[in-house]
Design an enzyme around this catalytic site. Structure first.
Site, PDB file in Angstrom:
ATOM      1  N   HIS A  51       0.985  -1.315   0.162  1.00 54.39           N
ATOM      2  CA  HIS A  51      -0.018   0.011  -0.026  1.00 54.39           C
ATOM      3  C   HIS A  51       0.884   1.163  -0.017  1.00 54.39           C
ATOM      4  O   HIS A  51       2.169   1.195  -0.020  1.00 54.39           O
ATOM      5  CB  HIS A  51      -1.137   0.124   1.242  1.00 54.39           C
ATOM      6  N   GLU A  53       1.422   3.699   2.390  1.00 50.90           N
ATOM      7  CA  GLU A  53       2.397   3.643   3.612  1.00 50.90           C
ATOM      8  C   GLU A  53       3.568   2.960   3.428  1.00 50.90           C
ATOM      9  O   GLU A  53       4.716   3.495   3.680  1.00 50.90           O
ATOM     10  CB  GLU A  53       1.420   3.387   4.847  1.00 50.90           C
ATOM     11  N   CYS A  78      -4.915   0.728   6.896  1.00 52.65           N
ATOM     12  CA  CYS A  78      -5.358  -0.677   7.065  1.00 52.65           C
ATOM     13  C   CYS A  78      -4.902  -1.124   8.573  1.00 52.65           C
ATOM     14  O   CYS A  78      -3.856  -0.936   8.851  1.00 52.65           O
ATOM     15  CB  CYS A  78      -5.436  -1.572   5.806  1.00 52.65           C
ATOM     16  N   CYS A  87      -1.060  -1.653   7.685  1.00 50.20           N
ATOM     17  CA  CYS A  87      -0.413  -0.198   7.375  1.00 50.20           C
ATOM     18  C   CYS A  87      -0.165   0.342   8.683  1.00 50.20           C
ATOM     19  O   CYS A  87       0.927   1.117   9.199  1.00 50.20           O
ATOM     20  CB  CYS A  87      -0.762   0.712   6.323  1.00 50.20           C
TER      21      CYS A  87
END
Length: 149
Positions: A51, A53, A78, A87
């Site tokens: 993702h 991050e 998430c 994350c």
């Protein structure tokens, strides 16, 4: 334009780079700031891959600067294991100081849990910076996550 809005605007620009590559996931961008300087940027580049991050964290050359930094992300980090680890846990592990979020994640697997995890770890969380712009970015995702009547 305020500093928070400027950094979130950059995160939104980064998020757009995932257009056509991340569905059914949302497009997400992330900017990391330490002592007023951008030290990392990332976005969700491909479905099933890291993702925004972790991509932003990976772009930071001096990981020591992450401690106490401010993370700007277009969608709540998430909090669950899926194709990638949570994350929120990554940000907690790096001891960031603050997370500025445009939108909470309506996905039932997240839905505020990422924010709760961050706050429980002592990380300051601010929600709603450029919220409408971020919602427009992921209109299809937000519609898909609405409960069916």
């Amino acid at each position: 334009m305020k500093q928070d809005e400027r950094h979130m605007q950059r995160a939104l620009e980064l998020a757009w780079r995932g257009a056509g590559k991340v569905a059914p996931n949302p497009m997400v961008g992330c900017v990391i700031v330490s002592n007023g300087q951008v030290i990392g940027e990332g976005w969700h580049q491909q479905y099933g891959q890291p993702h925004a991050e972790p991509n932003a964290v990976a772009s930071v050359s001096d990981k020591n600067l992450l401690k106490g930094s401010t993370v700007y992300v277009t969608l709540e980090p998430c909090s669950h294991y899926g194709k990638t680890p949570p994350c929120a846990d990554l940000l907690i592990r790096h001891e960031v100081g603050k997370v500025v979020i445009a939108n909470t994640d309506p996905n039932p697997l997240v839905n505020g849990d990422g924010i709760r995890k961050l706050r429980k770890a002592g990380i300051e969380v601010e929600i709603g910076v450029l919220q409408q712009e971020a919602q427009a970015l992921n209109q299809a995702f937000f519609s898909q996550m609405k409960p069916k009547a």
